[in-house]
Design an enzyme around this catalytic site. Structure first.
Site, PDB file in Angstrom:
ATOM      1  N   ASP A 191     -69.870 -39.852  25.463  1.00  0.00           N
ATOM      2  CA  ASP A 191     -70.975 -39.185  26.159  1.00  0.00           C
ATOM      3  C   ASP A 191     -72.216 -40.062  26.363  1.00  0.00           C
ATOM      4  O   ASP A 191     -73.098 -39.708  27.133  1.00  0.00           O
ATOM      5  CB  ASP A 191     -71.384 -37.919  25.403  1.00  0.00           C
ATOM      6  CG  ASP A 191     -70.337 -36.826  25.552  1.00  0.00           C
ATOM      7  OD1 ASP A 191     -69.582 -36.862  26.540  1.00  0.00           O
ATOM      8  OD2 ASP A 191     -70.266 -35.955  24.676  1.00  0.00           O
ATOM      9  N   ARG A 200     -60.529 -38.324  46.297  1.00  0.00           N
ATOM     10  CA  ARG A 200     -61.137 -38.564  47.604  1.00  0.00           C
ATOM     11  C   ARG A 200     -60.083 -38.885  48.656  1.00  0.00           C
ATOM     12  O   ARG A 200     -60.214 -38.485  49.810  1.00  0.00           O
ATOM     13  CB  ARG A 200     -62.169 -39.694  47.531  1.00  0.00           C
ATOM     14  CG  ARG A 200     -63.211 -39.525  48.629  1.00  0.00           C
ATOM     15  CD  ARG A 200     -64.204 -40.622  48.710  1.00  0.00           C
ATOM     16  NE  ARG A 200     -65.558 -40.289  48.298  1.00  0.00           N
ATOM     17  CZ  ARG A 200     -66.383 -39.486  48.974  1.00  0.00           C
ATOM     18  NH1 ARG A 200     -66.005 -38.880  50.057  1.00  0.00           N
ATOM     19  NH2 ARG A 200     -67.602 -39.285  48.537  1.00  0.00           N
TER      20      ARG A 200
END
Lengths: 327, 327, 327, 327
Positions: free
Chosen positions: D132, D159
């Site tokens: 994180d 994509r």
């Protein structure tokens, strides 16, 4: 006898699949090699209706063989399901003198091609392009090998973290009607359980297996499930597992659309190239309204109506091997 | 009639290939499933001579299906070529009661197994494990699909830089006697020329093609050559090209041993699993001294002496397709 | 005070590096955002001389951030080294009203920009784009992170096969003057020896280390060497090792140009985007003839003449860590 | 003055992160280099309580630097939160004479170490290991670079298919409290919108942006959202979008735990090696109860209590750049 084809169009339709670009490239270059004019239709039958059609040359397919997706884009077309839609679409072909069509896609796409043939006599050839591998008449469909390798790489990563935590992971892969991605990726990643639409394993059997393993202290577990399994998918299974085996640390991952993308694998580029070449050959030789396929390494031509109607037979040898190897 | 096999050994030999671990796993787990004791031999026939043999259980092959290389290591053994060496090796098997052997490797490895059978009556089964794909009696050899995908990914990267510079790149891939890696990776990356041992293209023809393209201002070029091509490899070709076409900016890359490593592809894990399973089945059913193979999707059992002697037939359909698609 | 810049050009020059496309995209879109016209120059200073210059819009850089190579292509230009060449090049800018230039490249490329400034007063900004990471004034150069990860992945694969065979592998990576790729990839792959231009380790020391390990039966060994190491590279080292330690099974792999290609890593896309943005900002704020760089996370503007003249300082903390960790 | 440390233990705790193995390797080898005994604790503080502790040598960390996950496994331990649990855990250290501890993990893991120090005077050093990246006192945390590259590769694939279909994709990445993975992967993939916990963008603003683009016929759209964004995540956003923009073909992918796995990137291996080395150095030099970190390229030692309490400052320069580049 059928007239000689002189101008052909190519389109991709339905769900996209890695390797479609290699097929487009092969159709275009083989067509040009044989002296044909080749046109690209954008967004499948939608582009045919909306007259989004352009002439392609050898350069227009340079440097695309390694690209995911499809440069011609793809779509599902509602309008094409009506006779009016098809009439409009056909008019756009005919005004350019296009007298042959190559369609890369699955059953829905082939149905469209068949309609064009039935209604207007247009010579069509289908190329099997779907990551699901569930088409009749071919051992290979474009995109399956890439999709399954994408799934394998993802599950390998999930196993790293499953192993670090002694967790149970339930991974859902694509496959609404067919379990090939789940079966192949599950075997390849050593999944303890593989749940597919073609087979009748219940969640209860899986839980029985899990709890028996829990007793044996074999902690890491991986379940691969096809989205079309009767259980309803990974989230449903996880709920039941959490109720019945609350001690297991159970997590879900749904791989989703990333399985559709990515640079195609070598095999997908090769079969797409080979099929694209033979699709054009097939049009030239008057072998129309067929799907080109590869069966036992040889080219096979299946009439579109049969390709659409029949289902690929499922071999259950693998199911036995899975049981032995995942022990 | 052959006695029932009860204790088997497994080894990997010759050049390593990705997927060998999946084969070892399948042999071990299938053996244990059928109640056999299974032993691992380290470093091929070398370890057999040096008594580097250990008992394996289901856990000892956990979490290896995704690993490159081979946990049993591999080697070529000179000592095993002598009757004394083999006598020593066999003694180490017999003292453990090992009465069956599975060998994962290529022709050289199978020759060793055949000797053990001829001299001592040891039941053996071979599994085709070589990145070269050039074995008779099987469409698949373990490691080929991974190696060729590694080559494809590397060549894709080289094309990025070739394209940025308008350069000619000559890429040498593995394949001393067989051109499959060059052929498949060359097609898949859209190479303009592919040079393989099986075919008689001379460097002169390639240069003629290059200079013709130079005139057409098609600048980017990629040549993929198998190390065993008669030209002597990429460096030799580059020298000649530089002499005759000094205006071309010509670079060489030799991919080398990175083609042997890496996590195995899905197909390599699957065929290795399937072959490992059938190798043990084959020993149990008294089908000895054969190589298990997959031909036209079905299991095929070829006597080791035939597998060693015969060569895989080379299909030249691809050569025609290459000419059309690379234009 | 400097006039406000209104039309800018961008070019890539020298060796290509993954991430250059992200820089081009950032320059174009930031320029357009601030109301500038933006032009792309093809093939570096060559295209400037040959008037290969085109206007770019936001769409012309869509979907390129993930692509290796450079859509503007790159080259080294001899003609640009002469005043006549530069005069010709500048004329092509001036006739379009271009009054600012962004150059993505290394020292040679910056020298060209500096000349344009000195001779014609053209405001220029440099963006450090080189896989070698050896530029002064920045912790990051575009392409280094991708290149070193490509090297790491390749060496990981080589280690698989090295490990399977108990072999010594000598891997040569790029770096004529700078050892960063060798150092970083060597540490990351746990190489036993790392040979770089910046440090004075002789092959003899390496061999002493190897033979000592041979005695300790630590068999697998990996040496990573930068192409610019004084030994002359991997092939020269291998020759000496084979003479002096003939028992070692020694192999060479030269990674070569595949290190230049491939989809850029996240970091390379980010720093390229950030630098491209700041390059345009810099031109607009009248901060000319500088290289934008990132030092200790902050943007830093180094006059081009200093960036060209000075060398990045080499930290030898890593050399100590390597010795401890590779033991 | 603190007594000299002579026997140390190392553990990984909390969420696993790629690169933890490189840190373990560095701690073990640096410890041995300085003459210490080094012990591994399995499954974090759980193993400390259950006495799952073993002595490690240089070989036990061979060939792990490239592996995902953690060979020491990891867990969160409830029992350790009680004084009794910690007493039990400490007793298992003390009976082996362990007088120093290295903890690889995040805030929760450091809190445990601090307790051991406060209650028993045990010298501890923390190494920041979390994907994180949200720890105070360091620019790098082990695993972040790998996780974000995994996200980028996955989104690149998505994509491809988004582009083939002109679809809107909403991709959810990890990050309950911190948006770094979303921010970096979103920028790197050219996402049109990036939604993170640190920023106050509402779904309404996003929809306004989308509908404006719809008018401009800019069809492909990618939204990257951190799981901790106030909207509740990708599924919630998709529901609202489907209601308000029914013409958009909107799909969701939640990347999930695959972001935790995989072979670590070069940077993660390097920073883990460097931090592991300095953690041991730090124990030896009497710099206890600190987290080692890297700030502006230099080693920084932050007292554990400060590392736990403070939050990393969020730079909003990127937010401005995103707006300009995604246009």
């Amino acid at each position: 006898m059928s007239k000689k084809v002189t101008k052909i169009a190519v389109l991709t339709s339905g769900g996209d699949a890695p390797g479609m670009n290699a097929a487009i490239r092969a159709v275009v270059r083989t067509g040009i090699y044989y002296g044909l004019e080749v046109y690209g239709v954008v967004r499948g039958y939608n582009g045919m209706i909306e007259d989004d059609i352009f002439k392609m040359d050898s350069r227009s397919v340079a440097n695309i063989i390694q690209r995911g997706g499809t440069i011609l884009k793809t779509a599902r077309s509602k309008e094409f399901m009506s006779p009016e839609g098809r009439q409009k679409a056909y008019a756009n072909l005919i005004k350019r003198g296009i007298d042959g069509l190559v369609v890369v896609g699955g059953n829905g796409s082939f149905t469209g091609a068949l309609k064009l043939h039935e209604e207007f006599g247009l010579p069509c050839v289908g190329i099997p392009g779907t990551i699901d591998k569930d088409l009749y008449g071919t051992d290979f469909t474009i995109g399956f090998d890439t999709a399954v390798n994408t799934a394998v790489e993802a599950i390998d990563k999930i196993r790293d973290t499953a192993d670090a935590h002694d967790r149970l992971f339930i991974v859902e892969v694509m496959g609404r009607d067919a379990g090939y991605i789940a079966l192949h990726s599950g075997i390849a990643t050593g999944a303890e359980h593989i749940l597919i639409p073609e087979e009748d394993t219940s969640v209860e059997e899986v839980i029985a297996g899990l709890s028996e393993k829990e007793k044996r202290k074999k902690l890491v577990n991986l379940i691969v499930v096809a989205e079309g399994h009767k259980s309803g998918g990974a989230n449903h299974i996880a709920e039941i597992v959490k109720q019945q085996l609350p001690n297991l640390d159970t997590k879900v991952t749904i791989l989703g659309h990333l399985q559709r993308g990515g640079s195609p694998s070598c095999i997908d580029r090769l079969i797409a190239s080979r099929m694209g070449y033979h699709a054009v050959e097939s049009l030239l030789q008057g072998r129309h309204n067929v799907m080109v396929g590869i069966l036992d390494n040889a080219m096979k031509y299946t009439p579109l109506e049969i390709a659409i109607r029949e289902k690929q037979r499922f071999s259950d040898e693998w199911l036995k091997i899975v049981k032995i190897l995942a022990s």
